[in-house]
Design a protein around this motif. Structure first.
Motif, PDB file in Angstrom:
ATOM      1  N   LEU A 339       1.157  -1.088   0.061  1.00  0.00           N
ATOM      2  CA  LEU A 339       0.479   0.305   0.059  1.00  0.00           C
ATOM      3  C   LEU A 339       1.212   1.727  -0.140  1.00  0.00           C
ATOM      4  O   LEU A 339       0.284   2.363  -0.765  1.00  0.00           O
ATOM      5  CB  LEU A 339      -0.757  -0.026   0.827  1.00  0.00           C
ATOM      6  N   GLU A 340       1.850   1.502   0.385  1.00  0.00           N
ATOM      7  CA  GLU A 340       3.032   2.473   0.280  1.00  0.00           C
ATOM      8  C   GLU A 340       3.571   2.875  -0.716  1.00  0.00           C
ATOM      9  O   GLU A 340       3.396   3.431  -1.275  1.00  0.00           O
ATOM     10  CB  GLU A 340       4.090   2.381   1.597  1.00  0.00           C
ATOM     11  N   LEU A 341       3.411   1.903  -1.358  1.00  0.00           N
ATOM     12  CA  LEU A 341       4.026   1.700  -3.061  1.00  0.00           C
ATOM     13  C   LEU A 341       2.923   2.047  -3.914  1.00  0.00           C
ATOM     14  O   LEU A 341       3.396   2.868  -5.013  1.00  0.00           O
ATOM     15  CB  LEU A 341       4.797   0.838  -3.259  1.00  0.00           C
ATOM     16  N   LEU A 342       1.569   1.273  -3.507  1.00  0.00           N
ATOM     17  CA  LEU A 342       0.879   2.023  -4.560  1.00  0.00           C
ATOM     18  C   LEU A 342       0.575   2.363  -4.949  1.00  0.00           C
ATOM     19  O   LEU A 342      -0.293   3.057  -5.704  1.00  0.00           O
ATOM     20  CB  LEU A 342      -0.773   0.964  -4.009  1.00  0.00           C
ATOM     21  N   ASP A 343       0.154   3.653  -3.773  1.00  0.00           N
ATOM     22  CA  ASP A 343      -0.108   4.880  -4.102  1.00  0.00           C
ATOM     23  C   ASP A 343       1.181   6.283  -5.187  1.00  0.00           C
ATOM     24  O   ASP A 343       0.765   6.333  -6.619  1.00  0.00           O
ATOM     25  CB  ASP A 343      -0.324   6.269  -3.206  1.00  0.00           C
ATOM     26  N   ASN A 344       1.758   5.886  -4.768  1.00  0.00           N
ATOM     27  CA  ASN A 344       2.805   6.729  -6.180  1.00  0.00           C
ATOM     28  C   ASN A 344       2.996   5.812  -7.307  1.00  0.00           C
ATOM     29  O   ASN A 344       3.320   6.619  -7.879  1.00  0.00           O
ATOM     30  CB  ASN A 344       4.423   6.888  -5.524  1.00  0.00           C
ATOM     31  N   HIS A 345       2.690   4.684  -7.112  1.00  0.00           N
ATOM     32  CA  HIS A 345       2.829   3.476  -8.833  1.00  0.00           C
ATOM     33  C   HIS A 345       1.250   4.124  -9.252  1.00  0.00           C
ATOM     34  O   HIS A 345       1.475   4.588 -10.476  1.00  0.00           O
ATOM     35  CB  HIS A 345       2.402   2.402  -8.435  1.00  0.00           C
ATOM     36  N   ILE A 346       0.293   4.797  -8.726  1.00  0.00           N
ATOM     37  CA  ILE A 346      -0.816   5.054  -9.280  1.00  0.00           C
ATOM     38  C   ILE A 346      -0.560   6.688  -9.622  1.00  0.00           C
ATOM     39  O   ILE A 346      -0.438   6.896 -11.421  1.00  0.00           O
ATOM     40  CB  ILE A 346      -2.080   5.144  -8.710  1.00  0.00           C
ATOM     41  N   THR A 347       0.032   7.694  -9.581  1.00  0.00           N
ATOM     42  CA  THR A 347       0.574   8.889  -9.409  1.00  0.00           C
ATOM     43  C   THR A 347       0.901   8.706 -11.015  1.00  0.00           C
ATOM     44  O   THR A 347       1.078   9.455 -11.946  1.00  0.00           O
ATOM     45  CB  THR A 347       0.930   9.268  -9.061  1.00  0.00           C
ATOM     46  N   ARG A 348       2.042   7.725 -10.764  1.00  0.00           N
ATOM     47  CA  ARG A 348       3.836   7.968 -12.134  1.00  0.00           C
ATOM     48  C   ARG A 348       2.609   6.883 -13.317  1.00  0.00           C
ATOM     49  O   ARG A 348       2.857   7.497 -14.550  1.00  0.00           O
ATOM     50  CB  ARG A 348       4.660   6.461 -11.462  1.00  0.00           C
ATOM     51  N   SER A 349       1.620   5.930 -12.759  1.00  0.00           N
ATOM     52  CA  SER A 349       0.862   5.678 -14.440  1.00  0.00           C
ATOM     53  C   SER A 349       0.262   6.657 -15.026  1.00  0.00           C
ATOM     54  O   SER A 349       0.166   6.520 -16.312  1.00  0.00           O
ATOM     55  CB  SER A 349       0.526   4.051 -13.305  1.00  0.00           C
ATOM     56  N   GLY A 350      -0.770   7.221 -14.119  1.00  0.00           N
ATOM     57  CA  GLY A 350      -1.453   8.135 -14.872  1.00  0.00           C
ATOM     58  C   GLY A 350      -2.164   7.634 -15.745  1.00  0.00           C
ATOM     59  O   GLY A 350      -3.092   6.559 -15.069  1.00  0.00           O
ATOM     60  N   SER A 351      -2.719   7.393 -16.775  1.00  0.00           N
ATOM     61  CA  SER A 351      -3.372   6.807 -17.863  1.00  0.00           C
ATOM     62  C   SER A 351      -3.294   5.869 -17.838  1.00  0.00           C
ATOM     63  O   SER A 351      -4.552   4.975 -17.963  1.00  0.00           O
ATOM     64  CB  SER A 351      -3.833   7.555 -19.208  1.00  0.00           C
ATOM     65  N   LYS A 352      -2.806   5.181 -17.625  1.00  0.00           N
ATOM     66  CA  LYS A 352      -1.535   3.604 -17.706  1.00  0.00           C
ATOM     67  C   LYS A 352      -2.701   2.666 -16.659  1.00  0.00           C
ATOM     68  O   LYS A 352      -2.865   2.038 -16.769  1.00  0.00           O
ATOM     69  CB  LYS A 352      -0.542   3.094 -18.178  1.00  0.00           C
ATOM     70  N   TRP A 353      -3.049   3.690 -15.440  1.00  0.00           N
ATOM     71  CA  TRP A 353      -3.749   2.637 -14.554  1.00  0.00           C
ATOM     72  C   TRP A 353      -4.768   2.330 -14.656  1.00  0.00           C
ATOM     73  O   TRP A 353      -5.860   1.643 -13.935  1.00  0.00           O
ATOM     74  CB  TRP A 353      -3.524   3.559 -13.109  1.00  0.00           C
TER      75      TRP A 353
END
Length: 511
Positions: A339-353
């Protein structure tokens, strides 16, 4: 005399060239085509030309050749002749492939090699079998063929026989003799791929079979490219293209998602495809065995909290813990890191998420259904619900129920603990997603889980403890807040503001 003779010959050649230059281009093309065909058949132009259709109004235009209709008797006789020849070549291929496989197994360490002319003979034999199959399909699926003749290919399992005896057995023989057989294998794959592509275009009645075969051939091509990563990635993409097309045509077949899981990278996508293969209408049992290689690799890593560990790695380990029911005591720690990494991953992914979010939602639902385990309580409830809705089924007890009766108390406790972990994974991920209220990339993840919750509400046996636990653990307050914000937005406001009952059912479940 010699000089006069040579000059006379040169004058004739010059006059001939001038005549050809003055000739109408259409006439020149027609004359060249006639001469080429006549030379090929061993005939002269004068013998061949009278057979060409002519029209006095358009003398310089080649007309379409006259065609004759074929009767059902003639077509049936042609199909019978082709099938007879095909059966002989097929029997020869089966005999040769079995003999070569036995010879390879009996050879010391499998080091026996074949001469080049021997490989060429084997390739020629299998090419002939593929040509015979192609002729059979063209004849049996002819536009003027009767329905009975068109059913012959399915009746005698011709697509499956073509793949098994004409392609797959020989490819396995070539694969066992790698690397010495790499070039021969590459040559045969190219030919078989072109043949399947031709059948895909000309025999659409078996479209799904040709698509899967094209994906399999591209996967074989991927497997033999050890020296060129770029070439391997290209063929892996081609294989995925065909498998996705096959999955779109038949979304309930788990085997197709298993093929995609083997080719998928990164691990987010791989876990998604494995969960699809577990939970399809037609489950693929082999997926439960092949996924062990992925999950065992995760458990064998020394420390998943190391800096090199990514959100994909933590997510895969969470599913590995639930699937294998191992190290359940470490689930909370791994979940926290994820969960700590998921929020940043969503931000970096952008529309790919949008796509990644759908993958996570479907994978988490697969974990709730215990990754296709036959003893899954939720799957039994769905089967019972579908059976009760069918008017022609009075009583239908799910087959997995017998397995649950023989489950040991220890295994039952582990199963319940794994189910609790699956609920945590699903709902904590959903809760984090719902916090991003102004991010429209979350809608795909939310839509999938809302569809699940609506389905749960539609199940008759809501008294089930598993269903009630899932509904009680759902973050209804965050869900109501998110949907309210969505309804008040400018984009969706016109659709929702007119009705105030759109989220009433959410408040109902939150009570």
């Amino acid at each position: 005399m010699n000089i006069d003779h040579q000059s006379g010959r040169r004058e004739k050649q010059h006059d001939s060239k001038v005549a050809k230059l003055r000739e109408n281009p259409v006439q020149a093309t027609q004359r060249a085509a006639i001469q080429h065909k006549a030379n090929k058949l061993g005939e002269t132009s004068s013998d061949f030309a009278p057979h060409m259709p002519t029209n006095t109004r358009y003398p310089n235009i080649c007309l379409q050749l006259d065609s004759r209709e074929i009767s059902q008797e003639q077509l049936a006789a042609e199909i019978k002749s082709i099938y007879s020849s095909l059966s002989m070549v097929e029997a020869k291929c089966i005999h040769v492939d079995n003999a070569q496989a036995a010879e390879f197994q009996s050879a010391e360490n499998g080091e026996a090699s074949l001469a080049e002319d021997h490989w060429q003979a084997l390739i020629t034999l299998h090419r002939k079998l593929l040509h015979e199959h192609h002729n059979f399909f063209l004849a049996s699926q002819h536009p003027s063929a009767s329905p009975a003749l068109k059913r012959l290919a399915a009746k005698y399992s011709m697509p499956a026989r073509m793949w098994k005896h004409g392609i797959h057995s020989f490819l396995e023989l070539l694969r066992c003799r790698l690397p010495s057989s790499r070039e021969y294998m590459r040559t045969f794959i190219y030919f078989a791929y072109h043949m399947m592509a031709l059948l895909f275009e000309t025999v659409p009645s078996f479209e799904e079979t040709w698509i899967e075969c094209l994906g399999d051939l591209a996967r074989y091509r991927t497997a033999i490219e050890d020296d060129d990563p770029r070439e391997r990635d290209i063929w892996a993409g081609i294989s995925q293209y065909w498998y996705r097309m096959a999955a779109d045509l038949a979304p309930g077949i788990g085997r197709l998602y298993h093929h995609l899981a083997i080719l998928a990278r990164p691990e987010f996508q791989q876990v998604y495809y494995y969960c699809r293969s577990f939970t399809c209408v037609q489950l693929f049992p082999g997926a439960r065995e092949s996924v062990h290689a992925v999950f065992d690799r995760i458990f064998n890593r020394s420390n998943t909290s190391a800096p090199i560990s990514s959100v994909d790695t933590f997510y895969t380990k969470l599913h590995a813990i639930i699937f294998l029911k191992r190290q359940l005591e470490d689930f909370n720690a791994v979940m926290k890191n994820f969960l700590e990494l998921l929020d940043n991953h969503i931000t970096r992914s952008g529309s790919k998420w949008r796509e990644h979010g759908a993958w996570l939602a479907i994978s988490n639902i697969g974990a709730l259904f215990e990754h296709g385990d036959g003893s899954s309580v939720l799957r039994q409830l769905f089967n019972e619900s579908e059976a009760s809705k069918s008017s022609n089924i009075e009583t239908q007890s799910p087959t997995p129920s017998s397995s649950t009766e023989t489950t040991t108390p220890e295994a039952h406790l582990l199963s319940n603990r794994a189910f609790e972990c699956a609920i945590d994974l699903t709902m904590l991920t959903l809760k984090l997603v719902l916090q991003r209220q102004n991010d429209r990339n979350m809608l795909a993840h939310l839509h999938v889980l809302l569809a699940l919750l609506v389905t749960f509400a539609d199940i008759d046996s809501l008294e089930s403890g598993h269903v009630r636990v899932v509904l009680n653990r759902t973050p209804w307050q965050e869900l109501c807040s998110y949907t309210t914000t969505l309804a008040n937005s400018e984009e969706f406001g016109s659709r929702f503001k007119t009705t105030e009952n759109t989220i009433v059912w959410l408040h109902f479940w939150s009570m």
